[in-house]
Design a protein around this motif. Structure first.
Motif: not given
Length: 344
Positions: A37-44, A54-60, A63-68, A292-297
């Motif tokens: 998906g050309g997905t930006i998964s993290s911006i630190v 990390d200032v952008c939302l994402g998944f670990d 499975e998270g991205y396919e259910k996104n 739930a997002g990355k790191g349990g956020a």
């Protein structure tokens, strides 16, 4: 000196191997991008004390991205935003698209560009992704070849260059759908963000979030962001009661210029968006479900904002909106960048 490293991010449900590319500069800023998906998964990026967040939302995981459920981080195409009723006419023929946001087509359909594998290669400090969309995919005409180049610079700018060609006349309008929270992706609502957008007009919409066709002045409206405002002071005043989901018509005609700026004064971070596109959609994430997002956020409504540099929504059905029909022999081009820094 910017470096790019590659590692594995698992597999899709159909068994495709997904790679993650980490772009890093001399300032400890890192950006992670998936070839899914050309997905930006993290911006630190650092804050005013040097603390990295990390200032952008994402998944670990995949499975998270396919259910996104909210297009988090993905490249959107072949047409971003909504097409009314999933229908448009081109050269005397009506095309009926998948309706994935009843009663409209949204963000590429059921399997848009954010849900496919892109071919990736690294050239020096650039990550280059390519996807060939076959003729008839999501009911669009023409085979479309898209190339998106991601470049991180040493002045903390993530630059995204898009080029697209086609074999038949077809609508084209790409964007990147990252969600930002400058306090950190898991820190909650964005009320304490300050924002300005360089637009004198916007597009009013109907009950289905489709432009009425009017191009309206922002004078006197709560949507007016020409002067910097705190989002928490205005977000509840936006008609409809769902915060911002607003297309701003930018005050330029194709030049690469600043479109928007956000500040988070607690951390000292700012973010600026520059683009060649005629518009930017501000979306304050009211429909992001509790999840739930990355790191349990914990994510949910109003936990982030998206700046989607784009053409006007439903342009194919409004002749006075900027044209998005691409013809064989032509090249669609867009440059958008997200520049991070610290408030003086």
């Amino acid at each position: 000196m910017v470096t790019i490293q590659k590692d594995s991010f698992g597999k899709t449900k159909d068994g495709s191997d997904v790679s993650r590319f980490t772009l890093a500069n001399k300032n400890q800023m890192t950006v992670q991008i998936l070839d899914y998906g050309g997905t930006i998964s993290s911006i630190v990026v650092p804050d005013k004390h040097g603390k990295l967040d990390d200032v952008c939302l994402g998944f670990d995981d995949m499975e998270g991205y396919e259910k996104n459920p909210a297009y988090i981080g993905g490249l959107i195409g072949r047409v971003a935003n909504r097409i009314a009723g999933g229908k448009f006419s081109l050269d005397g023929k009506e095309y009926v698209l998948p309706v994935n946001n009843e009663p409209n087509f949204l963000h590429g359909g059921f399997k848009g560009f954010d849900k496919v594998m892109w071919t990736a290669r690294v050239e020096n400090n650039k990550l280059i992704l390519t996807y060939v969309s076959p003729d008839g995919e999501e009911k669009f005409p023409g085979e479309v070849t898209s190339t998106v180049v991601f470049e991180l610079t040493d002045d903390n700018q993530l630059k995204i260059d898009y080029t697209v060609t086609t074999t038949k006349p077809t609508p084209v309008g790409l964007t990147s759908h990252s969600y930002f929270n400058l306090g950190g992706h898991g820190c909650g609502k964005i009320d304490d963000h300050f924002m300005t957008i360089k637009a004198d007009t916007y597009l009013p919409v109907d009950e289905n979030v489709i432009p009425t066709g009017e191009i309206r002045s922002l004078d006197g409206l709560p949507e007016d962001l020409r002067k910097m405002v705190r989002l928490g002071d205005v977000i509840n005043d936006i008609p409809g009661g769902n915060g911002f989901n607003c297309n701003y018509n930018l005050n330029h005609t194709g030049q690469f210029q600043q479109a928007a700026r956000a500040e988070h004064r607690g951390t000292g971070r700012y973010l600026e968006c520059y683009t060649t596109e005629p518009a930017i959609q501000l979306y304050t994430a009211y429909a992001v479900p509790s999840m739930a997002g990355k790191g349990g956020a914990k994510y949910g409504a109003y936990c982030a904002f998206a700046w989607e540099a784009q053409h006007y929504p439903d342009s194919v059905n409004h002749k006075h909106f900027p044209n998005i029909i691409l013809h064989p022999g032509e090249t669609y081009r867009q440059t958008t960048s997200y520049k991070f820094g610290l408030i003086d």
